[in-house]
Enzyme design. Structure first.
Site, PDB file in Angstrom:
ATOM      1  N   THR A 290       0.827  -1.208   0.000  1.00 13.92           N
ATOM      2  CA  THR A 290       0.000   0.000   0.000  1.00 13.92           C
ATOM      3  C   THR A 290       0.861   1.258   0.000  1.00 13.92           C
ATOM      4  OG1 THR A 290      -0.051  -0.200   2.397  1.00 13.92           O
ATOM      5  CG2 THR A 290      -1.985  -0.990   1.212  1.00 13.92           C
TER       6      THR A 290
ATOM      7  N   SER B  60      32.462  -6.781   4.261  1.00 10.48           N
ATOM      8  CA  SER B  60      31.170  -7.332   4.668  1.00 10.48           C
ATOM      9  C   SER B  60      31.384  -8.690   5.321  1.00 10.48           C
ATOM     10  CB  SER B  60      30.250  -7.489   3.456  1.00 10.48           C
ATOM     11  OG  SER B  60      29.187  -8.372   3.773  1.00 10.48           O
TER      12      SER B  60
ATOM     13  N   GLY C 212      17.043 -11.228   2.019  1.00 12.86           N
ATOM     14  CA  GLY C 212      16.082 -11.811   1.065  1.00 12.86           C
ATOM     15  C   GLY C 212      14.925 -12.518   1.740  1.00 12.86           C
ATOM     16  N   SER C 213      14.581 -12.087   2.956  1.00 12.75           N
ATOM     17  CA  SER C 213      13.511 -12.757   3.691  1.00 12.75           C
ATOM     18  C   SER C 213      12.316 -11.865   3.961  1.00 12.75           C
ATOM     19  CB  SER C 213      14.049 -13.282   5.032  1.00 12.75           C
ATOM     20  OG  SER C 213      14.990 -14.293   4.803  1.00 12.75           O
TER      21      SER C 213
ATOM     22  N   SER D 133      13.405  -6.549   5.238  1.00 16.24           N
ATOM     23  CA  SER D 133      14.027  -5.258   4.897  1.00 16.24           C
ATOM     24  C   SER D 133      15.487  -5.152   5.272  1.00 16.24           C
ATOM     25  CB  SER D 133      13.274  -4.104   5.561  1.00 16.24           C
ATOM     26  OG  SER D 133      12.040  -3.987   4.982  1.00 16.24           O
TER      27      SER D 133
ATOM     28  N   SER E 204      17.697  -4.781   3.133  1.00  8.20           N
ATOM     29  CA  SER E 204      18.285  -3.758   2.261  1.00  8.20           C
ATOM     30  C   SER E 204      18.007  -2.361   2.802  1.00  8.20           C
ATOM     31  CB  SER E 204      17.827  -3.919   0.810  1.00  8.20           C
ATOM     32  OG  SER E 204      16.445  -3.759   0.700  1.00  8.20           O
TER      33      SER E 204
ATOM     34  N   ASP F  11       9.851   0.845   4.624  1.00 10.55           N
ATOM     35  CA  ASP F  11      10.961   0.149   5.276  1.00 10.55           C
ATOM     36  C   ASP F  11      12.001   1.125   5.814  1.00 10.55           C
ATOM     37  OD1 ASP F  11       9.525  -1.904   4.226  1.00 10.55           O
ATOM     38  OD2 ASP F  11      10.961  -2.371   2.641  1.00 10.55           O
TER      39      ASP F  11
ATOM     40  N   TYR G 211       7.791  -7.034  -8.477  1.00  7.87           N
ATOM     41  CA  TYR G 211       7.445  -5.917  -7.590  1.00  7.87           C
ATOM     42  C   TYR G 211       7.123  -4.663  -8.409  1.00  7.87           C
ATOM     43  CZ  TYR G 211       7.744  -2.536  -3.774  1.00  7.87           C
ATOM     44  OH  TYR G 211       7.469  -1.549  -2.864  1.00  7.87           O
TER      45      TYR G 211
HETATM   46  C1  GLA Z   1       8.961  -4.032   0.175  1.00  8.51           C
HETATM   47  C2  GLA Z   1       9.111  -2.554  -0.150  1.00  8.51           C
HETATM   48  C3  GLA Z   1       8.137  -1.713   0.668  1.00  8.51           C
HETATM   49  C4  GLA Z   1       6.718  -2.253   0.553  1.00  8.51           C
HETATM   50  C5  GLA Z   1       6.672  -3.755   0.790  1.00  8.51           C
HETATM   51  C6  GLA Z   1       5.314  -4.342   0.532  1.00  8.51           C
HETATM   52  O1  GLA Z   1       9.339  -4.268   1.498  1.00  8.51           O
HETATM   53  O2  GLA Z   1      10.419  -2.129   0.103  1.00  8.51           O
HETATM   54  O3  GLA Z   1       8.214  -0.377   0.265  1.00  8.51           O
HETATM   55  O4  GLA Z   1       6.152  -1.919  -0.673  1.00  8.51           O
HETATM   56  O5  GLA Z   1       7.606  -4.445  -0.009  1.00  8.51           O
HETATM   57  O6  GLA Z   1       4.394  -3.845   1.447  1.00  8.51           O
END
Ligand code: GLA
Length: 434
Positions: A34, A66, A157-158, A161, A163, A220, A270
């Site tokens: 959203t 890293s 990758g889970s 967030s 990244s 995120d 995405y």
């Molecule tokens: C990823 C994106 C966010 C959000 C979610 C889905 O985490 O980085 O900005 O769009 O997907 O809610």
């Protein structure tokens, strides 16, 4: 943290004062897909984070080891800084070379001597700090180089967030290197010392993610910076106003379960979802010129006009419109202590993500199904972008062990994968620790 500083000294043989920054990952309780339509989300910052230990130096080079990826690489700082010109600079996204010696100075490896390497050849993990440096420089921040060790316990990758946490940690590392006089404390104070608000810093980190290739929303990066211990944030992604709502830890636990299905949030599915939302908003604008994004579409308008949308667009829009309503209702339920209702809304969110938004998968559906079969589980849904990654489950405290047992009994057998399952506490947002 002590370990990271020790690691830094190990790698660079440096005995000077080391600064340490930290930025958490997040789990989103409800409000998925959203944010990039200007809508509502309800994430909390995780007690898992990316940490960077660093020492500034006078070369315009950021040299990073890293730990997670067991690699070393470096890049030269971009040249947009409007400062005193004391920084030697090269083009943004310019060359990087592996480095490997005790002083943290570039060691010229055979065949790579001063060879600029295109951004597309940079190790994936290095692209985040590179792009963060680029956007900060464009914002007029005079950057200074540093050498650093980065490590983290946000699974990569889970859907938690990692990244965004890395972007925010990189931003703090760059800002602290440029202003070593700023003491330890919350990220907002450091941002302010550079004339930036914490909201702006979140936007810059989001822009960095776009440049790496994902047209993500603001959720995120925002929660990584603004998270509050013991609270979820109810965030309006249009104007970035938010409310921190306490989570009743004695009555409910937030359980994260990693499906073991790795997701690479790349430009593909995405960005396609985002385009579909934009198309939906554009088509619905015909019926109300005030519609800028799907955030502006009421349930009533959607229902009245849904038959005018192509089938896929209709389902994507239905998810976003109903999900926004669910977030607002969940916030009320949480404040009223109605956790059962909150759980129902989480379940409805998952079903909508599975059927209308089509970002779930057999493993996530299976985890949700197992969780919902356990007494005392109030709700369960995928969290984050989907396509693999994690689920989030709201469970009564006494249901946590039965939930763990059920997942460990059924999931590996039916999915052929090892799950990881843990209770998460809502943590504070990013900070300069030392
Ligand atoms: C990823 C994106 C966010 C959000 C979610 C889905 O985490 O980085 O900005 O769009 O997907 O809610």
């Amino acid at each position: 943290m002590a370990d990271l500083v020790a690691r830094f000294r190990d790698v660079f043989g440096d005995s000077g004062p080391v600064r340490v920054v930290r930025a958490p990952g997040r789990v989103n309780l409800i409000g998925e897909h959203t944010d990039y339509s200007g809508g509502f989300v309800m994430p909390m910052a995780l007690d898992r984070a990316v940490r960077i230990a660093l020492v500034p130096h006078d070369e315009p080079v950021v040299a990073i080891r890293s730990v997670q990826f067991d690699e070393r690489a470096e890049f030269r700082l971009p040249s947009y800084g409007k400062g005193d010109g004391s920084i030697l600079c090269e083009a943004p996204g310019g060359p990087f070379r592996p480095f490997d010696n005790a002083q943290g100075r570039p060691e010229v490896l055979e065949g790579r001597q001063n060879t600029p390497v295109p951004f597309s050849d940079a190790p994936h993990w290095l692209r985040y700090p590179m792009k963060v440096a680029e956007v900060l420089a464009e914002e007029g921040i005079v950057l200074r180089g540093f050498r650093a060790v980065v490590d983290g316990d946000v699974p990569v990758g889970s859907g938690l967030s990692s990244s965004a946490a890395y972007e925010v940690a990189s931003a703090l590392a760059l800002l602290v290197a440029a202003r070593p006089d700023v003491p330890a404390g919350l990220a907002a104070a450091l941002a302010e010392a550079h004339g930036l608000s914490a909201e702006r810093l979140a936007e810059l980190c989001q822009e960095a993610e776009h440049r790496v290739g994902v047209r993500c929303g603001i959720m995120d990066q925002f929660v990584s910076l603004h998270g509050r211990a013991g609270h979820a944030l109810v965030l309006d992604c249009r104007d970035l106003s938010f409310e921190a709502v306490p989570l009743p830890a004695r009555e409910a636990k937030v359980v994260v379960t990693d499906s073991g299905v790795k997701r690479r949030l790349s430009s593909g599915a995405y960005n396609e979802r985002r385009r579909q939302c934009e198309e939906g908003a554009e088509r619905l604008r015909e019926f109300d010129p005030a519609i800028r994004e799907l955030r502006d579409v009421s349930l009533a308008l959607f229902e009245a006009r849904a038959d005018r949308l192509p089938e896929i667009i209709r389902r994507r829009c239905r998810h976003v419109v109903t999900e926004n309503a669910r977030v607002l209702e969940s916030a009320e339920a949480l404040k009223a202590g109605d956790l059962a209702r909150f759980g129902e809304l989480m379940n409805a969110s998952h079903d909508s993500l599975r059927d209308d938004y089509e970002v779930s998968g057999p493993e996530l559906d299976l985890l949700v199904e197992i969780a919902r079969g356990v007494g005392g589980v109030m709700g369960s849904r995928l969290t984050g972008a989907g396509f693999g990654g994690c689920t989030v489950t709201l469970a009564r405290p006494e249901a946590v062990e039965p939930l763990r047992a059920a997942v460990l009994e059924h999931y590996p057998r039916r999915a052929g994968l090892e799950p990881r399952i843990w209770v998460s506490e809502a943590a504070a947002g990013a900070a300069v620790e030392v």
